[in-house]
Write a protein that holds these residues in place. Structure first.
Motif, PDB file in Angstrom:
ATOM      1  N   ASN A  43       2.042   5.580  -6.628  1.00 39.57           N
ATOM      2  CA  ASN A  43       2.939   5.929  -7.727  1.00 39.57           C
ATOM      3  C   ASN A  43       2.714   5.015  -8.915  1.00 39.57           C
ATOM      4  O   ASN A  43       2.716   5.449 -10.055  1.00 39.57           O
ATOM      5  N   THR A  71       0.854  -1.187   0.000  1.00 43.77           N
ATOM      6  CA  THR A  71       0.000   0.000   0.000  1.00 43.77           C
ATOM      7  C   THR A  71       0.885   1.230   0.000  1.00 43.77           C
ATOM      8  O   THR A  71       2.092   1.134  -0.046  1.00 43.77           O
ATOM      9  N   GLY A  72       0.265   2.378   0.059  1.00 41.20           N
ATOM     10  CA  GLY A  72       1.024   3.591   0.277  1.00 41.20           C
ATOM     11  C   GLY A  72       1.691   4.136  -0.961  1.00 41.20           C
ATOM     12  O   GLY A  72       1.196   3.987  -2.072  1.00 41.20           O
ATOM     13  N   ILE A  73       2.807   4.785  -0.755  1.00 41.58           N
ATOM     14  CA  ILE A  73       3.452   5.558  -1.802  1.00 41.58           C
ATOM     15  C   ILE A  73       3.714   4.745  -3.065  1.00 41.58           C
ATOM     16  O   ILE A  73       3.499   5.219  -4.175  1.00 41.58           O
ATOM     17  N   PHE A  74       4.126   3.508  -2.909  1.00 38.68           N
ATOM     18  CA  PHE A  74       4.486   2.742  -4.087  1.00 38.68           C
ATOM     19  C   PHE A  74       3.254   2.391  -4.908  1.00 38.68           C
ATOM     20  O   PHE A  74       3.257   2.470  -6.123  1.00 38.68           O
ATOM     21  N   TYR A 126       0.843   7.032   4.650  1.00 38.43           N
ATOM     22  CA  TYR A 126       2.089   6.440   4.204  1.00 38.43           C
ATOM     23  C   TYR A 126       2.578   7.062   2.904  1.00 38.43           C
ATOM     24  O   TYR A 126       2.156   6.708   1.825  1.00 38.43           O
ATOM     25  N   THR A 127       3.450   8.017   3.059  1.00 36.78           N
ATOM     26  CA  THR A 127       4.118   8.627   1.913  1.00 36.78           C
ATOM     27  C   THR A 127       5.624   8.381   2.049  1.00 36.78           C
ATOM     28  O   THR A 127       6.427   9.201   1.642  1.00 36.78           O
ATOM     29  N   GLY A 128       5.967   7.244   2.647  1.00 37.62           N
ATOM     30  CA  GLY A 128       7.377   6.942   2.883  1.00 37.62           C
ATOM     31  C   GLY A 128       7.927   7.798   4.003  1.00 37.62           C
ATOM     32  O   GLY A 128       7.212   8.135   4.965  1.00 37.62           O
ATOM     33  N   LEU A 164       6.547  12.842  -7.616  1.00 39.10           N
ATOM     34  CA  LEU A 164       6.878  12.387  -8.961  1.00 39.10           C
ATOM     35  C   LEU A 164       6.425  10.940  -9.054  1.00 39.10           C
ATOM     36  O   LEU A 164       6.742  10.138  -8.174  1.00 39.10           O
ATOM     37  N   THR A 165       5.671  10.608 -10.073  1.00 37.41           N
ATOM     38  CA  THR A 165       5.121   9.243 -10.103  1.00 37.41           C
ATOM     39  C   THR A 165       5.888   8.315 -11.037  1.00 37.41           C
ATOM     40  O   THR A 165       5.646   7.127 -11.054  1.00 37.41           O
ATOM     41  N   THR A 198      -1.552  -2.683   7.153  1.00 36.90           N
ATOM     42  CA  THR A 198      -1.662  -1.254   7.385  1.00 36.90           C
ATOM     43  C   THR A 198      -3.141  -0.910   7.513  1.00 36.90           C
ATOM     44  O   THR A 198      -3.991  -1.768   7.476  1.00 36.90           O
ATOM     45  N   TYR A 222       6.076  -3.365  -8.994  1.00 37.39           N
ATOM     46  CA  TYR A 222       6.254  -2.541 -10.189  1.00 37.39           C
ATOM     47  C   TYR A 222       6.150  -3.388 -11.453  1.00 37.39           C
ATOM     48  O   TYR A 222       5.712  -2.930 -12.487  1.00 37.39           O
TER      49      TYR A 222
END
Lengths: 393, 393
Positions: free
Chosen positions: A67, A61-64, B85-87, B254-255, B61, B136
């Motif tokens: 993105n 989850t979250g930022i990844f 959660y943005t890191g 930035l994505t 989470t 990814y």
């Protein structure tokens, strides 16, 4: 303060599709942008809500996650982004956040997208949920020990427990609760896009297979694949719909695990609804969206909203209600019981129908003069309730 | 609109402690409540930020995590709650959210807590990060294929790549960047609670073991266990500190994955800083908190903030800077390079020091007349930047 409104939305779903979850997001986003008459590169804010496991087979989850979604749909620079997870209520909380992000100047055009592959999570749910529940026990909480025999049915067995307690406490039978499935099916028959349609009687519901006593198969939603996208903007001039405004929002959370609560019928709904209504009276509400993953949720929400006294929700359901033409139109799409639970939460399903109603796009199930809608959603096992009131001029 | 402020905070950490992560949260919360002179049952909002895997060994989470934390620390009814959660920037975003929740009337007293067991994630990191990165590729993005040889060093190898590119682009050597570790150690020697202390020369840094060229061991933070708790309230009258106000906030994302970016030196920092400063000039800033998991981050942040032109960050570092008595006090606690990276993010470490400075509690490293602080934090591999400007009267 900037005047924010919903200027477009898209709701894409199928019973089961063999495309990646991000593709479902993309399809709903394309619809939303089109309705808003906006270009994708005007979007500078993104809120993603998804149950862990419905994007791919991980808890990531979250930022990844955000993105990845943004990158795949081609949104490359964001001034605001968020991943919201309050369970089934996430999309409503995310929508509120989007309004606040625009109002406070963080971003101009915020896209909220919720959903994913319900079917994917269905396949992997046993291990996912077991791992989730086990986190309660890792540090010595007794919840897991108390409920371990029912883990395989989580959260169904928890709602069954609540339904059971409700009948005992209020000396009622199954019929009022089961009738919710019947009323929603009547609405689904007006919705050509509903996945489950056709005649349904109270007898059919009460004779459908028992899932977890007293909840029967036709009282339980079925996860499907899809996504809801909502575009909140400070500029409504280009939109093809009348701007939909935020009139109120409230949320409430109970943090004690179900098995440890003093009274399992004491839900957070009345608190979130009271806060969302503020000084507004229920007689101003033209349309109700009520979270309906299980019939017992709707019953308790009806009471929490104040449409019926405690223990009298069944009587309310038995009366004239739910249909677009009734005094209390509720879940006119058929709800997630008939549309399917998109992306493993019913929040998008009930919120989407409220948006169709307010935008005047509900076709032959349109509620006449639907100006103000109240949508109540739930997360966890009555852990979280989020209520949003939306309106058009 | 309600006038919200930070009325208390607590920062608890150790190099390694054999207690559950929730216990670390509890200890920091107790400190924060004590500083605010508040009772725990006055708290009606909670924001939790934690890197997945630092609470226990799962990715769990969202609603369940927050409910568990709240339940374990004894907060049982919430009008607002969030998991952010943005890191590494999460705690700064969460603090902004808390201000907004109080200002908009969602809750009166919002507790923000960030951290967890850095050591726990360190033990399990290889599989965790591999699963994160694999997401990814699940849907066809090429990032993973491009970076697969370096996954075992993620995210270190990515920052090394950036440091490498920086030297090539600006025709510099390692010394300006490595000097950041030296300057921060000078500050750490004023902080009795810093985990890493003692004399450190540029030669020491440049001769420390190579981790990923050109980054050396003393340029890389080391995860430790702990938590930062911050209490945002609409009532500052009982607090033992002067209320700390929100003066500005900005974020930028930035994505596009790093390996696919046109220019890997183009960070989101300048965007978030510009938004946070709004009409404020840098000469009004008395203190800087700068995210410092790797020295190269600090170098690029210094340029993004505008303290030095592009490529001139090293020269800025070589000049008179960083110490509490300098014109530009930066990370006066020693930063996460010397305090340790609490809960696997450096955000709490740099934010906490800004709070100590504004509250006048920084003891022998106190910056004289520290009224306005700018804190810049990063998430992902320069994916996300969040900047907050905080001030006291």
């Amino acid at each position: 303060m900037v005047d924010a409104s919903i200027v477009g939305f898209g709701f894409y779903y199928e019973k089961k599709v063999e495309v990646p979850a991000v593709e479902l997001f993309k399809r709903s986003i394309i619809e939303a942008i089109k309705m808003a008459n906006m270009e994708k590169d005007e979007i500078d804010g993104l809120v993603v809500t998804a149950v862990p496991g419905t994007i791919d087979n991980s808890h990531d989850t979250g930022i990844f996650l955000i993105n990845k979604v943004a990158s795949k749909v081609g949104i490359n620079k964001l001034n605001y982004f968020d991943y919201v997870y309050t369970g089934g209520s996430s999309i409503v909380v995310g929508t509120y956040r989007a309004f606040k992000a625009v109002e406070s100047g963080l971003a101009n055009n915020v896209l909220v997208v919720g959903g994913g592959k319900g079917n994917l999570l269905k396949r992997i749910r046993s291990s996912m949920f077991e791992s989730t529940i086990k986190n309660y026990v890792n540090e010595g909480v007794t919840y897991y020990e108390l409920t371990i025999p029912t883990i395989e049915f989580y959260p169904t067995s928890d709602y069954a427990l609540i339904a059971n307690r409700y009948m005992r406490e209020h000396n009622t039978d199954d019929s009022g609760r089961a009738m919710i499935a019947v009323k929603q099916r009547e609405n689904a028959n007006l919705n050509p896009k509903a996945i489950y349609r056709g005649k349904l009687t109270l007898k059919d519901v009460l004779e459908s297979p028992m899932v977890s006593y007293p909840l029967r198969l036709l009282e339980v939603t079925n996860p499907v694949d899809g996504a809801l996208a909502i575009l909140v903007s400070k500029n409504a001039s280009k939109s093809s719909i009348s701007p939909i405004k935020l009139m109120g929002f409230g949320e409430a959370t109970l943090t004690i695990p179900l098995a440890e609560r003093e009274n399992i019928l004491d839900t957070p709904v009345k608190h979130s609804v009271r806060r969302a209504l503020n000084s507004l009276n229920l007689d101003k509400i033209d349309y109700y969206g009520i979270y309906d993953a299980y019939t017992i949720m709707v019953l308790l929400e009806i009471e929490g909203i104040g449409l019926a006294d405690n223990g009298k929700g069944g009587e309310f359901v038995m009366g004239d209600s739910f249909l677009p033409t009734s005094s209390y139109p509720i879940n006119t799409s058929g709800g997630s019981l008939n549309v399917g639970q998109v992306g493993f939460t019913s929040g998008g399903v009930v919120l989407a129908e409220a948006l169709y109603q307010l935008a005047g796009l509900a076709e032959n199930r349109q509620v006449k003069d639907a100006r103000i809608a109240l949508v109540n959603t739930l997360g966890g096992v009555f852990d979280h309730s989020a209520t949003i009131v939306l309106g058009v001029e």
